[in-house]
Design an enzyme around this catalytic site. Sequence first.
Site, PDB file in Angstrom:
ATOM      1  N   CYS A   2      62.352 -38.829  -0.432  1.00  0.00           N
ATOM      2  CA  CYS A   2      62.013 -37.928   0.655  1.00  0.00           C
ATOM      3  C   CYS A   2      60.495 -37.923   0.774  1.00  0.00           C
ATOM      4  O   CYS A   2      59.796 -38.299  -0.149  1.00  0.00           O
ATOM      5  CB  CYS A   2      62.505 -36.529   0.337  1.00  0.00           C
ATOM      6  SG  CYS A   2      64.246 -36.498  -0.098  1.00  0.00           S
ATOM      7  N   ARG A  27      60.389 -43.168   4.018  1.00  0.00           N
ATOM      8  CA  ARG A  27      60.873 -42.813   2.676  1.00  0.00           C
ATOM      9  C   ARG A  27      62.229 -42.128   2.726  1.00  0.00           C
ATOM     10  O   ARG A  27      62.886 -41.971   1.696  1.00  0.00           O
ATOM     11  CB  ARG A  27      59.860 -41.895   1.981  1.00  0.00           C
ATOM     12  CG  ARG A  27      58.544 -42.566   1.688  1.00  0.00           C
ATOM     13  CD  ARG A  27      57.616 -41.592   1.038  1.00  0.00           C
ATOM     14  NE  ARG A  27      57.967 -41.342  -0.339  1.00  0.00           N
ATOM     15  CZ  ARG A  27      57.381 -41.917  -1.382  1.00  0.00           C
ATOM     16  NH1 ARG A  27      56.422 -42.777  -1.183  1.00  0.00           N
ATOM     17  NH2 ARG A  27      57.757 -41.633  -2.601  1.00  0.00           N
ATOM     18  N   TRP A  75      66.159 -37.782   2.564  1.00  0.00           N
ATOM     19  CA  TRP A  75      67.192 -38.779   2.296  1.00  0.00           C
ATOM     20  C   TRP A  75      68.258 -38.021   1.517  1.00  0.00           C
ATOM     21  O   TRP A  75      68.005 -37.560   0.397  1.00  0.00           O
ATOM     22  CB  TRP A  75      66.638 -39.940   1.463  1.00  0.00           C
ATOM     23  CG  TRP A  75      67.629 -41.055   1.287  1.00  0.00           C
ATOM     24  CD1 TRP A  75      67.911 -42.054   2.173  1.00  0.00           C
ATOM     25  CD2 TRP A  75      68.470 -41.282   0.152  1.00  0.00           C
ATOM     26  NE1 TRP A  75      68.868 -42.876   1.660  1.00  0.00           N
ATOM     27  CE2 TRP A  75      69.239 -42.430   0.432  1.00  0.00           C
ATOM     28  CE3 TRP A  75      68.672 -40.621  -1.058  1.00  0.00           C
ATOM     29  CZ2 TRP A  75      70.175 -42.938  -0.474  1.00  0.00           C
ATOM     30  CZ3 TRP A  75      69.600 -41.129  -1.955  1.00  0.00           C
ATOM     31  CH2 TRP A  75      70.339 -42.286  -1.659  1.00  0.00           C
ATOM     32  N   ASN A  99      61.859 -33.010  -3.290  1.00  0.00           N
ATOM     33  CA  ASN A  99      62.209 -34.411  -3.444  1.00  0.00           C
ATOM     34  C   ASN A  99      62.699 -34.580  -4.879  1.00  0.00           C
ATOM     35  O   ASN A  99      61.989 -34.218  -5.811  1.00  0.00           O
ATOM     36  CB  ASN A  99      60.955 -35.273  -3.190  1.00  0.00           C
ATOM     37  CG  ASN A  99      61.197 -36.750  -3.419  1.00  0.00           C
ATOM     38  OD1 ASN A  99      62.330 -37.190  -3.551  1.00  0.00           O
ATOM     39  ND2 ASN A  99      60.116 -37.511  -3.463  1.00  0.00           N
ATOM     40  N   GLY A 100      63.918 -35.079  -5.064  1.00  0.00           N
ATOM     41  CA  GLY A 100      64.439 -35.245  -6.419  1.00  0.00           C
ATOM     42  C   GLY A 100      65.852 -34.685  -6.509  1.00  0.00           C
ATOM     43  O   GLY A 100      66.488 -34.403  -5.491  1.00  0.00           O
ATOM     44  N   GLU A 501      68.605 -62.843  -2.501  1.00  0.00           N
ATOM     45  CA  GLU A 501      67.650 -62.050  -1.715  1.00  0.00           C
ATOM     46  C   GLU A 501      67.930 -62.209  -0.215  1.00  0.00           C
ATOM     47  O   GLU A 501      67.865 -61.230   0.543  1.00  0.00           O
ATOM     48  CB  GLU A 501      66.217 -62.475  -2.075  1.00  0.00           C
ATOM     49  CG  GLU A 501      65.111 -61.818  -1.281  1.00  0.00           C
ATOM     50  CD  GLU A 501      65.060 -60.291  -1.365  1.00  0.00           C
ATOM     51  OE1 GLU A 501      65.762 -59.704  -2.209  1.00  0.00           O
ATOM     52  OE2 GLU A 501      64.335 -59.700  -0.546  1.00  0.00           O
ATOM     53  N   LYS A 505      68.838 -59.093   2.213  1.00  0.00           N
ATOM     54  CA  LYS A 505      68.083 -58.801   3.449  1.00  0.00           C
ATOM     55  C   LYS A 505      69.048 -58.666   4.622  1.00  0.00           C
ATOM     56  O   LYS A 505      68.940 -57.752   5.416  1.00  0.00           O
ATOM     57  CB  LYS A 505      67.076 -59.919   3.778  1.00  0.00           C
ATOM     58  CG  LYS A 505      65.833 -60.013   2.923  1.00  0.00           C
ATOM     59  CD  LYS A 505      64.726 -59.049   3.265  1.00  0.00           C
ATOM     60  CE  LYS A 505      64.835 -57.768   2.519  1.00  0.00           C
ATOM     61  NZ  LYS A 505      64.526 -57.713   1.127  1.00  0.00           N
ATOM     62  N   GLU A 508      71.184 -55.461   4.353  1.00  0.00           N
ATOM     63  CA  GLU A 508      70.377 -54.243   4.509  1.00  0.00           C
ATOM     64  C   GLU A 508      70.100 -53.913   5.972  1.00  0.00           C
ATOM     65  O   GLU A 508      70.212 -52.761   6.369  1.00  0.00           O
ATOM     66  CB  GLU A 508      68.994 -54.443   3.844  1.00  0.00           C
ATOM     67  CG  GLU A 508      68.923 -54.148   2.381  1.00  0.00           C
ATOM     68  CD  GLU A 508      67.508 -54.380   1.834  1.00  0.00           C
ATOM     69  OE1 GLU A 508      67.042 -53.529   1.085  1.00  0.00           O
ATOM     70  OE2 GLU A 508      66.877 -55.415   2.149  1.00  0.00           O
ATOM     71  N   HIS A 524      84.754 -71.904  -7.393  1.00  0.00           N
ATOM     72  CA  HIS A 524      85.417 -70.973  -8.305  1.00  0.00           C
ATOM     73  C   HIS A 524      85.753 -69.657  -7.613  1.00  0.00           C
ATOM     74  O   HIS A 524      85.910 -68.631  -8.272  1.00  0.00           O
ATOM     75  CB  HIS A 524      84.542 -70.723  -9.537  1.00  0.00           C
ATOM     76  CG  HIS A 524      84.295 -71.971 -10.329  1.00  0.00           C
ATOM     77  ND1 HIS A 524      85.300 -72.667 -10.956  1.00  0.00           N
ATOM     78  CD2 HIS A 524      83.163 -72.681 -10.555  1.00  0.00           C
ATOM     79  CE1 HIS A 524      84.803 -73.737 -11.548  1.00  0.00           C
ATOM     80  NE2 HIS A 524      83.497 -73.780 -11.308  1.00  0.00           N
ATOM     81  N   LYS A 623      63.194 -46.257   1.385  1.00  0.00           N
ATOM     82  CA  LYS A 623      62.229 -47.217   0.862  1.00  0.00           C
ATOM     83  C   LYS A 623      62.006 -47.058  -0.628  1.00  0.00           C
ATOM     84  O   LYS A 623      61.914 -48.021  -1.373  1.00  0.00           O
ATOM     85  CB  LYS A 623      60.908 -47.016   1.620  1.00  0.00           C
ATOM     86  CG  LYS A 623      59.815 -47.966   1.211  1.00  0.00           C
ATOM     87  CD  LYS A 623      60.112 -49.341   1.727  1.00  0.00           C
ATOM     88  CE  LYS A 623      59.174 -50.383   1.188  1.00  0.00           C
ATOM     89  NZ  LYS A 623      59.713 -51.728   1.354  1.00  0.00           N
TER      90      LYS A 623
HETATM   91  C1  G6P Z   1      65.003 -49.623  -2.526  1.00  0.00           C
HETATM   92  C2  G6P Z   1      64.348 -50.410  -1.415  1.00  0.00           C
HETATM   93  C3  G6P Z   1      64.306 -51.883  -1.785  1.00  0.00           C
HETATM   94  C4  G6P Z   1      63.611 -52.068  -3.120  1.00  0.00           C
HETATM   95  C5  G6P Z   1      64.254 -51.220  -4.223  1.00  0.00           C
HETATM   96  C6  G6P Z   1      63.416 -51.220  -5.494  1.00  0.00           C
HETATM   97  O1  G6P Z   1      66.348 -49.945  -2.619  1.00  0.00           O
HETATM   98  O2  G6P Z   1      65.070 -50.235  -0.200  1.00  0.00           O
HETATM   99  O3  G6P Z   1      63.611 -52.597  -0.782  1.00  0.00           O
HETATM  100  O4  G6P Z   1      63.654 -53.403  -3.486  1.00  0.00           O
HETATM  101  O5  G6P Z   1      64.345 -49.865  -3.778  1.00  0.00           O
HETATM  102  O6  G6P Z   1      62.199 -50.622  -5.198  1.00  0.00           O
HETATM  103  P1  G6P Z   1      60.847 -50.844  -5.989  1.00  0.00           P
HETATM  104  O7  G6P Z   1      59.878 -49.932  -5.295  1.00  0.00           O
HETATM  105  O8  G6P Z   1      61.106 -50.420  -7.401  1.00  0.00           O
HETATM  106  O9  G6P Z   1      60.492 -52.265  -5.885  1.00  0.00           O
END
Ligand code: G6P
Length: 628
Positions: A2, A27, A75, A99-100, A501, A505, A508, A524, A623
């Site tokens: 948040c 965030r 969030w 936040n938390g 990755e 992407k 997401e 497999h 984020k």
């Molecule tokens: C969230 C973000 C990702 C990120 C992950 C780890 O899930 O959406 O983009 O890779 O956190 O975040 P960090 O800040 O530890 O790299």
Amino acid sequence: MCGIVAAVADRDIVPLLIEGLTRLEYRGYDSAGIAVRDESAKRALTRMCSTGRVADLAVQAQDCTAKAGIAHTRWATHGAPSERNTHPLMSSGVALVHNGIIENYIPIRQMLIAQGYVFVSETDTEVIAHLVHFELKCAADLLTAVRRACAQLVGAYGIAVIREGDDCVVVARRGSPLLLGLGEHGNYAASDASALLSVTRNIVYLEEGDVAEIKRQSVRIFSVGAGDTGRATDRECPEEGTPLVIGVDRPVHVSTLSAEAVELGDYQHYMQKEIFEQPEALAATLEMIGGAQSLMPNLFGANAPEVFTGINSVLILACGTSYHSGLVARYWIEQIAGIRCTVEIASEYRYRASVPDPNQLVIAISQSGETADTLASVKYAKSLGMQRTLAICNVPESAIVRECALRFLTRAGPEVGVASTKAFTTQLAALFLLAVTLAKASGRLSVADEAQYLTDLRHLPLAVQKVLTLEPQIASWALHFANKHHALFLGRGMHYPIALEGALKLKEISYIHAEGYPAGELKHGPLALVDADMPVITIAPNDALLEKLKSNLMEVAARGGELYVFADADSAVTEGDAVHVLRLAEHYGLLSPVLHVVALQLLSYHVALVKGTDVDKPRNLAKSVTVE
Ligand code: G6P
């Protein structure tokens, strides 16, 4: 997760709260709200909220003026993103943002209900608002009440509290980021310095267990210590904390963040901007090696020579995209440095009975430096006796950086798009440097190899720039994905993590179900899924595994699958009816994953555009994940 902004000033702070929330919206964007001491309502508290975006809140708040207030973008953890669950949460003249996650909110809630408090939300946060109100009955001031309330909380929090009639805002943190901004016209707090850029660059980072009282002309900070849980057993004798001296106990940092760095400029989305900033971000990250022909371990911190001496293996801990950079690094560390390397998802490692090894180098990789699981996993490793810790991180004063003995700060600049791009490639650059440095420390590196690796690294920004020129072709491929529901990404060797990755992407930001597989595993299981409706995206660099990979591609083609192949200029892969080939300008040896991932980022971005999703703020995600 948040975003929090708070302000007490001699002028209207509502525009600042809204601007700060806009900057922090990435965030968490389930809902947004503010509570201000309204100048036009005899300084009573006015709460406004929106279950939409900050822009909607801004419309509501346009006629309001106030000189003190708190604000939040959420969030959701406990309770859906409805109006009643939106922060600030209220308790008769007290408003609070959080936040938390409060782990012991149920017993506190029961105690407060027994005291006659009525709960209107499903949040864990509401207990803190009522608890502060309850403590105010016998506390001298808001600061004392907040300290007493915090002493009873178990879990993670960054909070800001305001009370009707008071001239202050009180903030506290344990486990969630919070900083103070010292300004000319007032004093401020936020979960990230970018929220305060328009009013101050003088930043004081709060530490675990700090509580601060912010007034127009003064700021007081008290430390009640980090503690394990924050639980005080006797509510009548809470920990009052030690007064701290700003500038001595808590240094004042001057933020060098530029306003443009967090603005969109001519781009349509932050993700697009951040993809295109990669050459610059890589160059900035590699600037610290300058023109050197030889690497020094102290690139990773003054104590690096001692910490690196005698390590027998490496353990990498991370989440999400950062975990994938760790997976690529495993190939580099084992191949270049000859050191055994394991990579673990932080949320798994922290609860696993593993076998500790004090001679293992523990590396935490994190863009934000605040990811709760990654932070907890480093603390856990340390509790097992593993003190050789290194943070690879993009945020200088973050919790993970402070937790580790060594640090390497990537210079990607602020990353706002939820899907990580430039943070990932700069992490890769840092990890490649580490592999070469470890190889040198273990005496495995020839002078010629070291010089060649450094030359390759320095060429990386230019090589990435060339990949970016493929955007028009990649955008035309993206049109084929508009009606697809599933996609498979294949890679081999160090490009397998790039397949993971690429799949991450795509899911997401475009909500297409995607999986990454090592191509050799195709037969497999995943081959059963292959048909004309499931595109198979393949990373086919011209490396030693290309011929093996081509056999895997044949297996897909033979089953009617449609292939999208990212090859190198000289990869012997032929275009066909259901085989689309796009060629990167050059084969880049061990650094090839850095180039191929950029192409996959562009693919996901353009598929998301075609699908019309909210690219920078994909549904349900955030984020920076500061809760477990
Ligand atoms: C969230 C973000 C990702 C990120 C992950 C780890 O899930 O959406 O983009 O890779 O956190 O975040 P960090 O800040 O530890 O790299």
